[in-house]
Design a protein around this motif. Structure first.
Motif, short mmCIF file in Angstrom:
data_model
loop_
_atom_site.label_atom_id
_atom_site.label_comp_id
_atom_site.label_asym_id
_atom_site.label_seq_id
_atom_site.Cartn_x
_atom_site.Cartn_y
_atom_site.Cartn_z
N SER A 28 0.83 -1.22 0.00
CA SER A 28 0.00 0.00 0.00
C SER A 28 0.86 1.26 0.00
O SER A 28 0.34 2.38 -0.09
CB SER A 28 -0.93 0.01 1.23
OG SER A 28 -0.17 0.21 2.40
N LEU A 29 2.19 1.09 0.09
CA LEU A 29 3.09 2.25 0.19
C LEU A 29 4.14 2.21 -0.91
O LEU A 29 4.74 1.16 -1.18
CB LEU A 29 3.80 2.22 1.55
CG LEU A 29 4.94 3.22 1.75
CD1 LEU A 29 4.39 4.64 1.89
CD2 LEU A 29 5.76 2.85 2.99
N ALA A 58 4.90 7.72 -10.42
CA ALA A 58 3.67 8.21 -9.79
C ALA A 58 2.45 7.87 -10.63
O ALA A 58 1.37 7.59 -10.10
CB ALA A 58 3.76 9.72 -9.57
N ALA A 59 2.64 7.88 -11.95
CA ALA A 59 1.51 7.63 -12.85
C ALA A 59 1.17 6.14 -12.93
O ALA A 59 0.06 5.79 -13.32
CB ALA A 59 1.82 8.16 -14.25
N LYS A 64 -1.55 2.75 -2.51
CA LYS A 64 -2.52 3.75 -2.04
C LYS A 64 -1.80 5.01 -1.57
O LYS A 64 -2.27 6.13 -1.79
CB LYS A 64 -3.35 3.16 -0.90
CG LYS A 64 -4.28 4.19 -0.31
CD LYS A 64 -5.33 3.60 0.59
CE LYS A 64 -6.27 4.73 1.04
NZ LYS A 64 -7.23 4.29 2.01
N TYR A 65 -0.66 4.83 -0.91
CA TYR A 65 0.07 5.98 -0.36
C TYR A 65 1.37 6.18 -1.13
O TYR A 65 2.18 5.25 -1.23
CB TYR A 65 0.39 5.76 1.12
CG TYR A 65 -0.85 5.56 1.97
CD1 TYR A 65 -1.65 6.64 2.31
CD2 TYR A 65 -1.21 4.29 2.39
CE1 TYR A 65 -2.81 6.46 3.06
CE2 TYR A 65 -2.36 4.10 3.14
CZ TYR A 65 -3.16 5.18 3.47
OH TYR A 65 -4.30 5.00 4.22
N ILE A 89 1.86 12.17 -0.23
CA ILE A 89 2.30 12.77 1.03
C ILE A 89 3.74 13.26 0.87
O ILE A 89 4.57 12.56 0.28
CB ILE A 89 2.22 11.71 2.16
CG1 ILE A 89 0.74 11.38 2.42
CG2 ILE A 89 2.92 12.17 3.42
CD1 ILE A 89 0.54 10.14 3.25
N GLN A 90 3.99 14.46 1.38
CA GLN A 90 5.37 14.98 1.34
C GLN A 90 5.87 15.10 2.77
O GLN A 90 5.25 15.79 3.59
CB GLN A 90 5.37 16.34 0.64
CG GLN A 90 6.78 16.93 0.55
CD GLN A 90 6.83 18.13 -0.39
OE1 GLN A 90 6.22 18.11 -1.45
NE2 GLN A 90 7.55 19.16 0.00
#
Ligand code: SF4
Length: 351
Positions: A28-29, A58-59, A64-65, A89-90
């Motif tokens: 999920s990460l 990223a694409a 999920k995260y 998330i940054q």
């Protein structure tokens, strides 16, 4: 939300806690890390790369995260490219690229109107990935595209198939170096200085107009740095990033994006001395990873924004995900994201 006291943790405890969090979050990460990140952070990246490579990740990632260790425009780009159920998330939300803030959509719109009117609409905008989402959207709405330092020449060539003139934002140096490398004459390259009462008529004979923006890290390299290092290491290969001023590029042996620089280092023979003009976190990492070659910085330049992210910041956001209350979530207003995505998709297709 109750979180740990990160300052009281030893480095080893932080490293172990991040490994545990990654294991718990599993598929999920995805952690993305830009090459300019510190070693203490990049060691945890599932993918490290330049802007283009990380955009592609990223694409396509299904995680999920998406935790983006870089600067804000990169996380923003990930938020534009990922799916609606994914969360970007940054770790340090204040890590902004100063260059990206040197061109707003409103400012570029003024230049666009003036130049487009002068050339009867024969003008295409191209913006560097290092720009804010609103500017990417502005470009997307006007048939233009985004580019990175890896593919700027390809996107310029693509742009010239559409229109006779290009407006490139926000980096004067990448735009100028790209145009010169394509054989465009000096007199056909003009600069739009938003602070200097620009006169469109003075740019009438230009084919490329570049925005007067800059990266303070790369404009810190000067021609005398190249002269000095050449005197010291006459056989060295000197590679610089195309965000450097043209005078520095002219004195160097090669230019390359961060990924391009890495490839050149990998392909160089053992024993070669290689001097690199880019952010020094990458240069020192390359030196460490290639002990058979002598790799030196042209001059020590650090990006303060990239350096803001520490492993404790990474652990903090991972903890927040595990607690079901993610912090530092990066979002983009839907209409802005829609048009910015158009400009980014054009880049991904054209490169
Ligand atoms: S190195 Fe330059 S362009 Fe890259 S994030 Fe830092 S200031 Fe921005």
């Amino acid at each position: 939300m109750s979180l740990r006291n990160y300052d009281d943790m030893s480095d080893q405890d932080v490293v172990e806690a991040i490994h545990r969090a990654k294991a718990e979050l599993g598929a999920s990460l995805t952690i993305l890390g830009h090459h300019y990140q510190r070693d203490e952070v990049i060691q945890f990246a599932d993918y490290r790369g330049d802007s283009l490579e990380l955009s592609r990740r990223a694409a396509t990632t299904k995680a999920k995260y998406i935790v983006f260790c870089g600067v804000y425009f990169m996380a923003e780009t990930a938020a534009i490219l990922c799916g609606p159920d994914q969360i970007v998330i940054q770790p340090v939300i204040e890590a902004l690229c100063p260059m990206a803030r040197l061109a707003t959509a409103a400012e570029v719109s003024e230049a666009w109107e003036a130049l487009s009117n002068m050339w009867g609409g024969d003008l295409l905008p191209i913006t560097y990935q290092n720009s804010i989402a609103e500017l990417k959207a502005f470009v997307g709405q006007r048939d233009g595209a985004v580019c990175t330092s890896s593919n700027a020449a390809a996107l310029f060539a693509w742009g010239f198939k559409q229109k006779g003139h290009l407006l490139f934002t926000p980096d004067e140096h990448l735009g100028t170096n790209t145009a010169l490398a394509m054989g465009i004459a000096d007199r056909e390259i003009g600069v739009w200085d938003r602070l200097g009462s620009p006169d469109p008529a003075a740019l009438r004979d230009c084919r490329v107009v570049v925005w007067k923006g800059y990266c303070y890290v790369h404009t810190g390299f000067e021609p005398q740095h190249v002269d000095a290092i050449r005197a010291q290491y006459p056989d060295a290969m000197i590679i610089v990033h195309p965000e450097c001023p043209r005078e520095v590029v002219a004195k160097s042996d090669a230019t390359g994006s961060t990924s391009g620089i890495i490839k050149m280092v990998e392909q160089a023979p053992a024993g070669q001395t290689i001097v690199i003009g880019t952010e020094c976190n990458l240069v020192y990492r390359l030196a460490h990873e290639h002990p058979d070659k002598r790799i030196l910085p042209l001059y020590e330049r650090t990006c303060r924004s990239m350096s803001m992210t520490r492993m404790r910041n990474l652990l903090y956001v991972l903890d927040s995900i595990l607690m079901g209350q993610p912090v530092n979530v990066v979002t983009v207003e839907p209409e802005t994201a829609r048009w910015a995505r158009v400009a980014l998709d054009r880049m991904l297709q054209a490169s």
